[in-house]
Write a protein that holds these residues in place. Sequence first.
Motif, PDB file in Angstrom:
ATOM      1  N   PRO A   1       0.680  -0.980  -0.136  1.00 20.61           N
ATOM      2  CA  PRO A   1      -0.028   0.012   0.006  1.00 20.61           C
ATOM      3  C   PRO A   1       0.822   1.138  -0.078  1.00 20.61           C
ATOM      4  CG  PRO A   1      -0.989  -1.569   1.421  1.00 20.61           C
ATOM      5  CD  PRO A   1       0.400  -2.224   1.174  1.00 20.61           C
TER       6      PRO A   1
ATOM      7  N   VAL B   1     -10.811  -5.753   4.822  1.00 24.97           N
ATOM      8  CA  VAL B   1     -10.624  -4.517   3.766  1.00 24.97           C
ATOM      9  C   VAL B   1     -11.716  -4.648   3.092  1.00 24.97           C
ATOM     10  CG1 VAL B   1      -8.899  -3.320   2.281  1.00 24.97           C
ATOM     11  CG2 VAL B   1      -8.334  -4.386   4.566  1.00 24.97           C
TER      12      VAL B   1
ATOM     13  N   THR C   1      -3.169  -4.556  -3.111  1.00 23.37           N
ATOM     14  CA  THR C   1      -2.763  -3.268  -3.560  1.00 23.37           C
ATOM     15  C   THR C   1      -4.067  -2.440  -3.806  1.00 23.37           C
ATOM     16  OG1 THR C   1      -0.909  -4.257  -4.667  1.00 23.37           O
ATOM     17  CG2 THR C   1      -1.572  -1.891  -5.290  1.00 23.37           C
TER      18      THR C   1
ATOM     19  N   SER D   1      -6.708  -1.602  -0.966  1.00 18.91           N
ATOM     20  CA  SER D   1      -6.258  -0.485  -0.087  1.00 18.91           C
ATOM     21  C   SER D   1      -6.474   0.800  -0.863  1.00 18.91           C
ATOM     22  CB  SER D   1      -4.510  -0.549  -0.185  1.00 18.91           C
ATOM     23  OG  SER D   1      -3.955  -1.734   0.573  1.00 18.91           O
ATOM     24  N   TYR D   2      -6.648   0.896  -2.153  1.00 23.49           N
ATOM     25  CA  TYR D   2      -6.955   2.212  -2.658  1.00 23.49           C
ATOM     26  C   TYR D   2      -8.342   2.691  -2.298  1.00 23.49           C
ATOM     27  CZ  TYR D   2      -2.829   2.798  -5.504  1.00 23.49           C
ATOM     28  OH  TYR D   2      -1.273   2.979  -5.914  1.00 23.49           O
TER      29      TYR D   2
ATOM     30  N   LEU E   1      -1.826   7.036   2.156  1.00 17.73           N
ATOM     31  CA  LEU E   1      -1.351   5.519   2.004  1.00 17.73           C
ATOM     32  C   LEU E   1       0.056   6.029   1.887  1.00 17.73           C
ATOM     33  CD1 LEU E   1      -3.585   3.827  -0.706  1.00 17.73           C
ATOM     34  CD2 LEU E   1      -3.099   3.345   1.730  1.00 17.73           C
TER      35      LEU E   1
ATOM     36  N   SER F   1       3.001  -1.169   5.909  1.00 14.96           N
ATOM     37  CA  SER F   1       1.530  -0.234   5.476  1.00 14.96           C
ATOM     38  C   SER F   1       0.445  -1.148   5.639  1.00 14.96           C
ATOM     39  CB  SER F   1       2.086   0.443   4.156  1.00 14.96           C
ATOM     40  OG  SER F   1       2.258  -0.370   3.156  1.00 14.96           O
ATOM     41  N   MET F   2       0.627  -2.532   5.404  1.00 16.78           N
ATOM     42  CA  MET F   2      -0.735  -3.103   5.423  1.00 16.78           C
ATOM     43  C   MET F   2      -1.550  -2.944   6.873  1.00 16.78           C
ATOM     44  SD  MET F   2      -0.328  -6.651   3.593  1.00 16.78           S
ATOM     45  CE  MET F   2      -1.519  -7.687   4.668  1.00 16.78           C
TER      46      MET F   2
ATOM     47  N   VAL G   1      -3.389   0.261   6.937  1.00 13.46           N
ATOM     48  CA  VAL G   1      -4.759   0.024   6.271  1.00 13.46           C
ATOM     49  C   VAL G   1      -5.657  -0.653   6.941  1.00 13.46           C
ATOM     50  CG1 VAL G   1      -5.893  -0.888   4.223  1.00 13.46           C
ATOM     51  CG2 VAL G   1      -3.355   0.224   3.916  1.00 13.46           C
TER      52      VAL G   1
END
Length: 476
Positions: free
Chosen positions: A31, A173, A250, A253-254, A262, A269-270, A273
């Motif tokens: 992410p 997520v 990927t 996460s957006y 992000l 970084s997961m 998120v």
Amino acid sequence: MSQPTDAKFALPTLTAMVVGSMVGAGIFSLPQTFGRVTGGLGALAAWAIAGGGMLMLALVFQTLARRRPELDAGVYAYAKAGFGEYPGFLSALGYWTVGCLGNVSYWVLIKSTLGALFPIFGDGNTVTAVAVSSLGVWIVHFLILRGVRQAAFINTVVTVAKIIPILIFLVFVGFGFQADIFAVNFYGGPGLEAEGLFAQVRGTMLVTVFVFVGIEGASVYSRYARRRADVGLATLLGFLGVLCLLVLVTMLSYGVMLRPDLAELRNPSMAGVLRAVVGPWGAVFVSVGLIVSVLGAYLSWSLLAAEVLFSAAKMESMPAFLSAENRNKVPFAALWLTNILVQCFLILTLFAEQAFLLALKLTSSMILLPYLLTAAYALKLAWTGESYEAGARERRGDLVRAALATLYAAGLIYAGGLTFLLLSLVIYAPGTALFVITRREQGRQVFTPAELMLFAVIAAGAVLAVYGLATGRIVV
């Protein structure tokens, strides 16, 4: 003495080696690393290119396992068979170094993860972080010395264990996905207005290479395969499964956070998120999953790196002492040299501003030569017809796939840029000393005229890189 049948690896174990080698540190940083350079459209384009290129490469490994079954050392053996002694040596050296650098990135990310709770670890490159990582290196080292097949069994168990947290992440997520946030992120949003799609996609290329490194895991271990046909199938199954995970992590996460947010997340970084969806426990959950995942990948790459040195020494392209095995049939000399280099790289992270990013990009850059030579060898076989029967129908398809894989690998070298290409030569040039030792051991001429020219180019590039580092034109 031949190995007993139960010492051989079946298809599930070989597939776990591929998945275990690929799913490591990279997926947990996607992410943030994608968010820094591109939006949803660029990410889709990047995964389409990377997925297509790596699929061609996976099919190349499958083809070579079928056409040249006697070459059971994987990447290195193909380069040597196709292009000669020194290019084959460079492929082995590059692949071995990839294993060492990848292992360094794993330790850096573990300590960066712990740094969120214990500031003494910082971003994974403090003195305390390096000391604790070093202890971990040598604990795993002595575990592997107890037996390569025992360690491989542990890797299979860990591979299953580390996939579960990633799947749970995707479920939560997925429920937290917001279409309006994804729409804002699709073209990049604030901060990327001046960046074209090509520049955005190019910025992701070394990252996509990093997360796919390990696709050749079953090929490297083909000498342990119960059936040769399982090598190519394990490579393909492992690749497809991991590609699905990478794309989902990927793109979902957006739909949770805006791209600039992000980009600012701390790695892994997961964790950030999932925290945005379920609260603080999500970050803890991902962090624990990362540590399990990375330790499993570290075990895989320790095995793979030592196996490359061992196989190259057995084929008389590395010094003979690296072919030594202990009573458990573990290539202990190769393992010692591997972990000594890992230890040296760990110490060097003390002097890098962004240790994880440097290790990631340099790992990706170093793997490109072995991949390029492997794809080019498959192209050579299909072009010349060697190993094919006259009029074989599959030859044309193999030719197209090998050409696409070769083009993809060459394109990655361009996308990676001159800086990391030159830094990789700083490793290839002094590493050639092992080739010189080997040749003198055998009483043979060190270089052919063509090989000498190739070494001269590598040495000149290494000198240029050292000059750039000394003058500040290249910053690590």
